[in-house]
Design a protein around this motif. Sequence first.
Motif, PDB file in Angstrom:
ATOM      1  N   GLN A  24       0.842  -1.182   0.000  1.00  0.00           N
ATOM      2  CA  GLN A  24       0.000   0.000   0.000  1.00  0.00           C
ATOM      3  C   GLN A  24       0.888   1.246   0.000  1.00  0.00           C
ATOM      4  N   VAL A  25       0.637   2.132  -0.931  1.00  0.00           N
ATOM      5  CA  VAL A  25       1.412   3.357  -1.036  1.00  0.00           C
ATOM      6  C   VAL A  25       0.874   4.393  -0.059  1.00  0.00           C
ATOM      7  N   GLN A  26       1.777   5.029   0.653  1.00  0.00           N
ATOM      8  CA  GLN A  26       1.384   6.126   1.541  1.00  0.00           C
ATOM      9  C   GLN A  26       2.106   7.392   1.125  1.00  0.00           C
ATOM     10  N   LEU A  27       1.378   8.489   1.152  1.00  0.00           N
ATOM     11  CA  LEU A  27       1.920   9.801   0.836  1.00  0.00           C
ATOM     12  C   LEU A  27       1.653  10.725   2.015  1.00  0.00           C
ATOM     13  N   VAL A  28       2.672  11.441   2.440  1.00  0.00           N
ATOM     14  CA  VAL A  28       2.530  12.330   3.588  1.00  0.00           C
ATOM     15  C   VAL A  28       3.026  13.718   3.214  1.00  0.00           C
TER      16      VAL A  28
ATOM     17  N   TYR B 138       9.913   6.548  -8.444  1.00  0.00           N
ATOM     18  CA  TYR B 138       9.976   6.237  -9.867  1.00  0.00           C
ATOM     19  C   TYR B 138       9.044   5.092 -10.248  1.00  0.00           C
ATOM     20  N   ARG B 139       8.362   4.510  -9.245  1.00  0.00           N
ATOM     21  CA  ARG B 139       7.270   3.578  -9.541  1.00  0.00           C
ATOM     22  C   ARG B 139       6.097   4.309 -10.174  1.00  0.00           C
ATOM     23  N   PHE B 140       6.010   5.625  -9.895  1.00  0.00           N
ATOM     24  CA  PHE B 140       4.832   6.366 -10.307  1.00  0.00           C
ATOM     25  C   PHE B 140       4.968   6.893 -11.739  1.00  0.00           C
ATOM     26  N   ASN B 141       3.904   6.754 -12.516  1.00  0.00           N
ATOM     27  CA  ASN B 141       3.900   7.321 -13.853  1.00  0.00           C
ATOM     28  C   ASN B 141       3.873   8.848 -13.794  1.00  0.00           C
ATOM     29  N   ALA B 142       3.214   9.344 -12.777  1.00  0.00           N
ATOM     30  CA  ALA B 142       3.115  10.790 -12.606  1.00  0.00           C
ATOM     31  C   ALA B 142       2.824  11.114 -11.154  1.00  0.00           C
ATOM     32  N   MET B 143       3.201  12.313 -10.770  1.00  0.00           N
ATOM     33  CA  MET B 143       2.864  12.835  -9.452  1.00  0.00           C
ATOM     34  C   MET B 143       2.344  14.255  -9.649  1.00  0.00           C
ATOM     35  N   ALA B 144       1.526  14.695  -8.711  1.00  0.00           N
ATOM     36  CA  ALA B 144       0.931  16.016  -8.884  1.00  0.00           C
ATOM     37  C   ALA B 144       0.567  16.629  -7.542  1.00  0.00           C
TER      38      ALA B 144
ATOM     39  N   GLY C 275      -2.534   3.078 -13.363  1.00  0.00           N
ATOM     40  CA  GLY C 275      -3.916   3.509 -13.401  1.00  0.00           C
ATOM     41  C   GLY C 275      -4.559   3.725 -12.051  1.00  0.00           C
ATOM     42  N   VAL C 276      -3.800   3.582 -10.984  1.00  0.00           N
ATOM     43  CA  VAL C 276      -4.326   3.767  -9.632  1.00  0.00           C
ATOM     44  C   VAL C 276      -3.772   5.059  -9.048  1.00  0.00           C
TER      45      VAL C 276
END
Length: 115
Positions: free
Chosen positions: A1-5, A29-35, A101-102
């Motif tokens: 489970q990815v957590q962002l803080v 770098y697992r992420f296709n994009a961040m925003a 896509g998640v």
Amino acid sequence: QVQLVESGGGLAQPGGSLRLSCAASTNIYRFNAMAWYRQAPGKQRELVASITDVGITNYVDPVKGRATISRDSAKNTMYLQMSSLKPEDTAVYYCKATTRGVDYWGQGTQVTVSS
């Protein structure tokens, strides 16, 4: 489970600066994009800036020239540097990361711009 803080929010004066951080629990770098998104009271959540996995950035018009989105892979952290802050920048700022896509969201950090 990815957590962002998220962190770095607070009270700033008009014309001031803030740097928001978004720490991820995994290699960014697992992420296709961040925003970065923000939501002001009584308004819908809106995009502020985004960055792709190859470093392509995009900014919405209200923050162009005042905001810089960046990443530090060694710290698994994304940043939003904002300057020349305006009262209309007051909002809860959220980071989002997308992979396969998640979408994953952080809990938000409050930014208040007021004298």
